[in-house]
Write a protein that holds these residues in place. Structure first.
Motif, mmCIF file in Angstrom:
data_model
loop_
_atom_site.group_PDB
_atom_site.id
_atom_site.type_symbol
_atom_site.label_atom_id
_atom_site.label_comp_id
_atom_site.label_asym_id
_atom_site.label_seq_id
_atom_site.Cartn_x
_atom_site.Cartn_y
_atom_site.Cartn_z
ATOM 1 N N ALA A 23 0.828 -1.207 0.000
ATOM 2 C CA ALA A 23 0.000 0.000 0.000
ATOM 3 C C ALA A 23 0.864 1.259 0.000
ATOM 4 O O ALA A 23 0.598 2.215 -0.735
ATOM 5 N N ALA A 24 1.923 1.269 0.801
ATOM 6 C CA ALA A 24 2.792 2.445 0.876
ATOM 7 C C ALA A 24 3.560 2.663 -0.426
ATOM 8 O O ALA A 24 3.661 3.793 -0.920
ATOM 9 N N VAL A 25 4.075 1.589 -0.992
ATOM 10 C CA VAL A 25 4.822 1.708 -2.248
ATOM 11 C C VAL A 25 3.891 2.129 -3.386
ATOM 12 O O VAL A 25 4.237 2.982 -4.202
ATOM 13 N N GLY A 26 2.706 1.538 -3.420
ATOM 14 C CA GLY A 26 1.743 1.916 -4.454
ATOM 15 C C GLY A 26 1.340 3.377 -4.368
ATOM 16 O O GLY A 26 1.229 4.068 -5.379
ATOM 17 N N ALA A 27 1.141 3.863 -3.149
ATOM 18 C CA ALA A 27 0.800 5.278 -2.968
ATOM 19 C C ALA A 27 1.963 6.167 -3.400
ATOM 20 O O ALA A 27 1.758 7.215 -4.014
ATOM 21 N N GLY A 28 3.179 5.747 -3.084
ATOM 22 C CA GLY A 28 4.344 6.530 -3.495
ATOM 23 C C GLY A 28 4.465 6.641 -5.005
ATOM 24 O O GLY A 28 4.698 7.730 -5.548
ATOM 25 N N PHE A 29 4.290 5.525 -5.687
ATOM 26 C CA PHE A 29 4.331 5.560 -7.152
ATOM 27 C C PHE A 29 3.189 6.400 -7.714
ATOM 28 O O PHE A 29 3.372 7.180 -8.654
ATOM 29 N N ILE A 34 1.351 11.422 -10.323
ATOM 30 C CA ILE A 34 0.500 12.614 -10.289
ATOM 31 C C ILE A 34 1.355 13.870 -10.378
ATOM 32 O O ILE A 34 1.065 14.801 -11.135
ATOM 33 N N GLY A 35 2.441 13.908 -9.596
ATOM 34 C CA GLY A 35 3.326 15.069 -9.622
ATOM 35 C C GLY A 35 3.988 15.266 -10.968
ATOM 36 O O GLY A 35 4.089 16.385 -11.466
ATOM 37 N N ALA A 36 4.426 14.168 -11.587
ATOM 38 C CA ALA A 36 5.068 14.276 -12.900
ATOM 39 C C ALA A 36 4.087 14.781 -13.952
ATOM 40 O O ALA A 36 4.432 15.643 -14.775
ATOM 41 N N ALA A 37 2.877 14.253 -13.914
ATOM 42 C CA ALA A 37 1.874 14.699 -14.885
ATOM 43 C C ALA A 37 1.500 16.160 -14.658
ATOM 44 O O ALA A 37 1.296 16.914 -15.619
ATOM 45 N N ALA A 38 1.436 16.574 -13.402
ATOM 46 C CA ALA A 38 1.112 17.972 -13.113
ATOM 47 C C ALA A 38 2.224 18.899 -13.587
ATOM 48 O O ALA A 38 1.960 19.964 -14.152
ATOM 49 N N MET A 39 3.474 18.507 -13.375
ATOM 50 C CA MET A 39 4.580 19.355 -13.834
ATOM 51 C C MET A 39 4.602 19.455 -15.362
ATOM 52 O O MET A 39 4.879 20.517 -15.919
ATOM 53 N N GLU A 40 4.298 18.353 -16.024
ATOM 54 C CA GLU A 40 4.229 18.383 -17.483
ATOM 55 C C GLU A 40 3.089 19.287 -17.955
ATOM 56 O O GLU A 40 3.242 20.056 -18.909
ATOM 57 N N ALA A 41 1.953 19.209 -17.270
ATOM 58 C CA ALA A 41 0.822 20.056 -17.640
ATOM 59 C C ALA A 41 1.130 21.530 -17.390
ATOM 60 O O ALA A 41 0.761 22.391 -18.193
ATOM 61 N N ILE A 42 1.818 21.823 -16.296
ATOM 62 C CA ILE A 42 2.189 23.216 -16.014
ATOM 63 C C ILE A 42 3.194 23.715 -17.042
ATOM 64 O O ILE A 42 3.147 24.888 -17.450
ATOM 65 N N ALA A 43 4.099 22.834 -17.486
ATOM 66 C CA ALA A 43 5.069 23.244 -18.508
ATOM 67 C C ALA A 43 4.361 23.561 -19.829
ATOM 68 O O ALA A 43 4.789 24.453 -20.560
ATOM 69 N N SER A 48 -2.178 28.113 -16.351
ATOM 70 C CA SER A 48 -3.101 27.297 -15.552
ATOM 71 C C SER A 48 -2.412 26.650 -14.353
ATOM 72 O O SER A 48 -2.947 25.696 -13.784
ATOM 73 N N ALA A 49 -1.266 27.157 -13.962
ATOM 74 C CA ALA A 49 -0.467 26.515 -12.924
ATOM 75 C C ALA A 49 -1.216 26.408 -11.595
ATOM 76 O O ALA A 49 -1.161 25.375 -10.925
ATOM 77 N N ASN A 50 -1.938 27.451 -11.213
ATOM 78 C CA ASN A 50 -2.633 27.416 -9.917
ATOM 79 C C ASN A 50 -3.739 26.362 -9.899
ATOM 80 O O ASN A 50 -3.908 25.648 -8.908
ATOM 81 N N ASP A 51 -4.508 26.269 -10.976
ATOM 82 C CA ASP A 51 -5.575 25.265 -11.044
ATOM 83 C C ASP A 51 -4.999 23.856 -11.048
ATOM 84 O O ASP A 51 -5.503 22.967 -10.353
ATOM 85 N N ILE A 52 -3.945 23.663 -11.821
ATOM 86 C CA ILE A 52 -3.334 22.329 -11.903
ATOM 87 C C ILE A 52 -2.748 21.938 -10.558
ATOM 88 O O ILE A 52 -2.905 20.803 -10.102
ATOM 89 N N ARG A 53 -2.076 22.877 -9.892
ATOM 90 C CA ARG A 53 -1.461 22.582 -8.604
ATOM 91 C C ARG A 53 -2.516 22.225 -7.557
ATOM 92 O O ARG A 53 -2.345 21.275 -6.788
ATOM 93 N N SER A 54 -3.613 22.973 -7.524
ATOM 94 C CA SER A 54 -4.644 22.667 -6.529
ATOM 95 C C SER A 54 -5.300 21.318 -6.808
ATOM 96 O O SER A 54 -5.566 20.550 -5.872
ATOM 97 N N ASN A 55 -5.536 20.990 -8.076
ATOM 98 C CA ASN A 55 -6.080 19.676 -8.407
ATOM 99 C C ASN A 55 -5.099 18.562 -8.046
ATOM 100 O O ASN A 55 -5.507 17.499 -7.575
ATOM 101 N N MET A 56 -3.820 18.811 -8.261
ATOM 102 C CA MET A 56 -2.804 17.814 -7.921
ATOM 103 C C MET A 56 -2.800 17.538 -6.414
ATOM 104 O O MET A 56 -2.725 16.386 -5.987
ATOM 105 N N ILE A 57 -2.917 18.568 -5.609
ATOM 106 C CA ILE A 57 -2.902 18.399 -4.160
ATOM 107 C C ILE A 57 -4.129 17.623 -3.701
ATOM 108 O O ILE A 57 -4.035 16.740 -2.836
#
Length: 81
Positions: A23-29, A34-43, A48-57
């Motif tokens: 469970a812990a490893v799966g959550a980490g991956f 999620i973080g990688a996809a959000a950074m790609e979307a922000i790039a 739209s960085a604020n909307d993407i960041r809040s959705n990511m959180i």
């Protein structure tokens, strides 16, 4: 008879440990993806960085909640099973 009880306890402990670890490893991956996809979307859409960041959180918090639930279920299986 005592050997069977000790083996049963050892297997329950091992199973609960593996369940919690998976469970812990799966959550980490999941949160990493999620973080990688959000950074790609922000790039791609910096305005739209604020909307993407809040959705990511929010999504990361939901994943953490599910992982915590899985760890608690694994530990309950150890103590109640």
């Amino acid at each position: 008879m005592l050997a069977l009880i000790l083996i049963d306890i050892a297997l329950k402990t091992l199973g609960a440990g593996f369940g919690a670890a998976i469970a812990a490893v799966g959550a980490g991956f999941g949160i990493g993806k999620i973080g990688a996809a959000a950074m790609e979307a922000i790039a791609r859409q910096p305005e739209s960085a604020n909307d993407i960041r809040s959705n990511m959180i929010v999504i990361a918090a939901l994943v953490e909640g599910v992982a915590l639930f899985a760890v608690i279920v694994a530990l309950l299986c150890l103590f109640l099973g």
